[in-house]
Write a protein that holds these residues in place. Structure first.
Motif, PDB file in Angstrom:
ATOM      1  N   PRO A   7     117.928  96.877  94.039  1.00 40.67           N
ATOM      2  CA  PRO A   7     117.460  96.040  92.932  1.00 40.67           C
ATOM      3  C   PRO A   7     117.984  96.490  91.570  1.00 40.67           C
ATOM      4  O   PRO A   7     118.239  95.665  90.693  1.00 40.67           O
ATOM      5  CB  PRO A   7     115.932  96.137  92.986  1.00 40.67           C
ATOM      6  N   LEU A   8     118.160  97.792  91.398  1.00 42.42           N
ATOM      7  CA  LEU A   8     118.707  98.294  90.134  1.00 42.42           C
ATOM      8  C   LEU A   8     120.158  97.849  89.961  1.00 42.42           C
ATOM      9  O   LEU A   8     120.574  97.472  88.861  1.00 42.42           O
ATOM     10  CB  LEU A   8     118.607  99.820  90.089  1.00 42.42           C
ATOM     11  N   ALA A  21     121.449  95.173  91.339  1.00 40.14           N
ATOM     12  CA  ALA A  21     121.433  93.725  91.106  1.00 40.14           C
ATOM     13  C   ALA A  21     121.147  93.435  89.641  1.00 40.14           C
ATOM     14  O   ALA A  21     121.757  92.543  89.037  1.00 40.14           O
ATOM     15  CB  ALA A  21     120.382  93.069  92.007  1.00 40.14           C
ATOM     16  N   ARG A  22     120.227  94.197  89.063  1.00 48.75           N
ATOM     17  CA  ARG A  22     119.928  94.022  87.644  1.00 48.75           C
ATOM     18  C   ARG A  22     121.132  94.390  86.778  1.00 48.75           C
ATOM     19  O   ARG A  22     121.469  93.698  85.809  1.00 48.75           O
ATOM     20  CB  ARG A  22     118.710  94.876  87.263  1.00 48.75           C
ATOM     21  N   ALA A  23     121.817  95.477  87.140  1.00 48.65           N
ATOM     22  CA  ALA A  23     123.016  95.887  86.395  1.00 48.65           C
ATOM     23  C   ALA A  23     124.117  94.835  86.530  1.00 48.65           C
ATOM     24  O   ALA A  23     124.834  94.556  85.565  1.00 48.65           O
ATOM     25  CB  ALA A  23     123.506  97.238  86.897  1.00 48.65           C
ATOM     26  N   ALA A  52     123.643  91.650  86.955  1.00 55.45           N
ATOM     27  CA  ALA A  52     123.247  90.508  86.129  1.00 55.45           C
ATOM     28  C   ALA A  52     123.572  90.765  84.652  1.00 55.45           C
ATOM     29  O   ALA A  52     124.077  89.880  83.948  1.00 55.45           O
ATOM     30  CB  ALA A  52     121.753  90.222  86.308  1.00 55.45           C
ATOM     31  N   VAL A  53     123.316  91.974  84.199  1.00 58.10           N
ATOM     32  CA  VAL A  53     123.639  92.327  82.812  1.00 58.10           C
ATOM     33  C   VAL A  53     125.153  92.317  82.607  1.00 58.10           C
ATOM     34  O   VAL A  53     125.646  91.871  81.562  1.00 58.10           O
ATOM     35  CB  VAL A  53     123.022  93.704  82.445  1.00 58.10           C
TER      36      VAL A  53
END
Length: 134
Positions: A116-117, A119-121, A123-124
């Motif tokens: 999940p981390l 995936a967040r990175a 997205a950013v």
């Protein structure tokens, strides 16, 4: 045994010792082969995997560095976007290669935390690419 000559007795003694020596050497060669295979697996599953994880982290760090360089006008947005794509591909390629190795249960837990981390990175990073004008 008394009817055998000294020459025959010595030949039997040397021959039996030679057979024992060859058997012991054969056993040692087999054990060395097994040890080499085990060491090869250890190297490929641990050392190479650690190196791949380092390259994943390096890819994300490069993205951050590129964002800072573009923000401080040390790099043009177009050049920054191109380098971000290269760094993102580097991280993704090494992550897929890491996942293809033999992973134990403790690593699966850590992968579950990292996914999940990442995936967040990602997205950013996609937002950064939009801001840089792709």
């Amino acid at each position: 045994m008394r009817s055998l000559s000294i020459k025959t007795r010595l030949l039997l003694l040397v021959g039996s010792l030679l057979i024992l020596f060859v058997a012991a050497a054969g056993f040692l060669v087999l054990r060395m082969k097994a040890s080499n295979e085990s060491l090869g697996l250890l190297y490929n599953d641990r050392v190479v995997s650690t190196e791949r994880l380092k390259h994943v982290g390096d890819g994300y760090n490069e993205i951050v560095d590129i964002a800072h360089k573009v923000g401080s006008a040390q790099m043009t947005p177009a050049a920054g976007a191109a380098q971000v794509k290269v760094a993102q591909a580097k991280a993704a390629t090494n992550w897929k290669a890491y996942l293809a190795t033999d992973i134990d249960d403790a690593e699966r837990v850590l992968i579950g935390q990292a996914a999940p981390l990442m995936a967040r990175a990602d997205a950013v990073t996609a937002e950064l690419l939009v801001a840089l004008g792709k």
